[in-house]
Design a protein around this motif. Structure first.
Motif, PDB file in Angstrom:
ATOM      1  N   GLU A 279     -11.110 -32.027 -18.236  1.00 23.34           N
ATOM      2  CA  GLU A 279      -9.836 -32.394 -18.831  1.00 23.34           C
ATOM      3  C   GLU A 279      -9.912 -32.262 -20.353  1.00 23.34           C
ATOM      4  O   GLU A 279     -10.973 -32.412 -20.950  1.00 23.34           O
ATOM      5  CB  GLU A 279      -9.468 -33.831 -18.461  1.00 23.34           C
ATOM      6  CG  GLU A 279      -9.341 -34.063 -16.961  1.00 23.34           C
ATOM      7  CD  GLU A 279      -9.033 -35.516 -16.653  1.00 23.34           C
ATOM      8  OE1 GLU A 279      -8.228 -36.126 -17.387  1.00 23.34           O
ATOM      9  OE2 GLU A 279      -9.625 -36.051 -15.703  1.00 23.34           O
ATOM     10  N   ALA A 280      -8.751 -31.983 -20.971  1.00 21.57           N
ATOM     11  CA  ALA A 280      -8.712 -31.821 -22.424  1.00 21.57           C
ATOM     12  C   ALA A 280      -7.455 -32.475 -22.986  1.00 21.57           C
ATOM     13  O   ALA A 280      -6.377 -32.380 -22.403  1.00 21.57           O
ATOM     14  CB  ALA A 280      -8.749 -30.348 -22.807  1.00 21.57           C
ATOM     15  N   THR A 281      -7.610 -33.169 -24.114  1.00 18.86           N
ATOM     16  CA  THR A 281      -6.488 -33.695 -24.886  1.00 18.86           C
ATOM     17  C   THR A 281      -6.428 -32.891 -26.185  1.00 18.86           C
ATOM     18  O   THR A 281      -7.407 -32.865 -26.939  1.00 18.86           O
ATOM     19  CB  THR A 281      -6.669 -35.192 -25.190  1.00 18.86           C
ATOM     20  OG1 THR A 281      -6.587 -35.927 -23.965  1.00 18.86           O
ATOM     21  CG2 THR A 281      -5.582 -35.684 -26.134  1.00 18.86           C
ATOM     22  N   ILE A 282      -5.310 -32.228 -26.431  1.00 15.58           N
ATOM     23  CA  ILE A 282      -5.204 -31.268 -27.535  1.00 15.58           C
ATOM     24  C   ILE A 282      -4.137 -31.738 -28.524  1.00 15.58           C
ATOM     25  O   ILE A 282      -3.012 -32.069 -28.124  1.00 15.58           O
ATOM     26  CB  ILE A 282      -4.845 -29.865 -27.003  1.00 15.58           C
ATOM     27  CG1 ILE A 282      -5.891 -29.432 -25.968  1.00 15.58           C
ATOM     28  CG2 ILE A 282      -4.768 -28.859 -28.155  1.00 15.58           C
ATOM     29  CD1 ILE A 282      -5.466 -28.253 -25.128  1.00 15.58           C
ATOM     30  N   THR A 283      -4.486 -31.755 -29.804  1.00 13.80           N
ATOM     31  CA  THR A 283      -3.544 -32.106 -30.865  1.00 13.80           C
ATOM     32  C   THR A 283      -3.515 -30.966 -31.881  1.00 13.80           C
ATOM     33  O   THR A 283      -4.562 -30.593 -32.432  1.00 13.80           O
ATOM     34  CB  THR A 283      -3.958 -33.410 -31.572  1.00 13.80           C
ATOM     35  OG1 THR A 283      -4.070 -34.460 -30.612  1.00 13.80           O
ATOM     36  CG2 THR A 283      -2.931 -33.801 -32.628  1.00 13.80           C
ATOM     37  N   ILE A 284      -2.338 -30.400 -32.107  1.00 11.41           N
ATOM     38  CA  ILE A 284      -2.177 -29.287 -33.042  1.00 11.41           C
ATOM     39  C   ILE A 284      -1.243 -29.723 -34.180  1.00 11.41           C
ATOM     40  O   ILE A 284      -0.123 -30.141 -33.923  1.00 11.41           O
ATOM     41  CB  ILE A 284      -1.610 -28.034 -32.350  1.00 11.41           C
ATOM     42  CG1 ILE A 284      -2.502 -27.631 -31.171  1.00 11.41           C
ATOM     43  CG2 ILE A 284      -1.486 -26.883 -33.343  1.00 11.41           C
ATOM     44  CD1 ILE A 284      -1.966 -26.450 -30.366  1.00 11.41           C
TER      45      ILE A 284
END
Length: 300
Positions: A279-284
């Motif tokens: 799983e990945a939590t991505i903030t751009i």
């Protein structure tokens, strides 16, 4: 609850049951022989049972959803399990060395060595099969708790094999001192394994960067799916159990609309989730062209 977490908890529960069965066999081997080395081997199995129980509790805690006090979730609970196991290893090693020193000062013959070694060999074979299966599952599910448990079990296999080979020499040579010396060797090996577990857990708790190969893979995913943007910089990643956190700044042309920039972000996020091991939590963070940095990590 995600399917992966359910499977990880099922494996941890099964590991407790198998650990208890192996412990019973090793205690029987020690009881019939009185061997200090087999006592140390049985004590290591006690650690495996407690460690499997700690892993199960940690996995259940890690599966809890985010709440007001833990907005990022409970994923790091798995690292706490590894720390707990490391402490147990140190305590077990001290106990083994204490018994081994007594054995050196007061050497005793080994009773019924063949029966004891056969029983211990059966326990070792069970551990070998289970440890390999658990290690593969831990890697597939990206679970530090399961990997730590598997490393415990496989370490037990190697130490048990060494003890069996060494104890076969005792009745052949008459070297009674070999029994406690083997126990000390087991203790030192356990300490080394404990150091590795504590080192990995500390890295996770301190937000240590993931493997360089994974970072390169993530940067390649950003670079191949960021068409329309100018660059990406300040790319940061950290692992928390099975969850990978990724954040970076994406520089786009100043005249680009919010909708266009959002479309690029969606495309990159999909690529990163494909590349991430779990799983990945991505903030751009989207920025205008004047925020571009010389020597950015990824230029489109």
């Amino acid at each position: 609850m995600p399917q992966r977490m359910m499977e990880a908890q099922r494996l941890a529960l099964l590991s407790v049951g198998i650990g208890l069965a192996v412990l019973a066999l090793k205690l029987l081997a020690w009881w019939v022989t009185g061997s200090v080395a087999l006592y140390s081997d049985a004590l290591e199995s006690v650690i495996n049972v407690v460690a499997a129980g700690a892993a199960l509790l940690a996995l259940r805690l890690a599966a809890r959803p985010p709440d007001d006090n833990h907005p990022w979730g409970h994923h790091k609970a798995e690292y706490l399990s590894a720390v707990f196991e490391g402490v147990l290893i140190v305590l077990a090693a001290v106990s083994i060395i204490t018994a081994a020193v007594d054995g050196l000062l007061n050497p005793r013959p080994i009773e019924a060595p063949l029966i004891g070694l056969l029983v211990n060999g059966l326990a070792t074979a069970i551990n070998a099969v289970w440890g390999l299966h658990l290690l593969r599952a831990g890697r597939r599910l990206h679970s530090p708790a399961l990997r730590a448990d598997a490393q415990h079990v496989l370490t037990d296999v190697w130490t048990s094999a060494g003890v069996i080979v060494g104890l076969l020499l005792v009745p052949l040579t008459g070297w009674l001192w070999l029994d406690p010396v083997l126990a000390i060797a087991v203790a030192l090996n356990i300490l080394w394994q404990g150091y590795g577990l504590l080192r990995e857990a500390a890295g996770g708790l301190m937000d240590e960067a993931p493997d360089p190969d994974l970072i390169a893979k993530l940067e390649a995913a950003i670079g191949s799916h960021g068409e329309g943007a100018i660059e990406a910089h300040d790319i940061r990643t950290r692992q928390a159990g099975r969850l990978l956190f990724i954040d970076f700044h994406l520089v786009v042309p100043s005249a680009m609309t919010v909708a266009e920039a959002h479309g690029i972000c969606d495309r990159i996020e999909d690529a990163l989730r494909e590349a991430a091991p779990g799983e990945a939590t991505i903030t751009i963070h989207v920025e205008p062209a004047d925020k571009a940095k010389q020597g950015a990590a990824v230029v489109f």
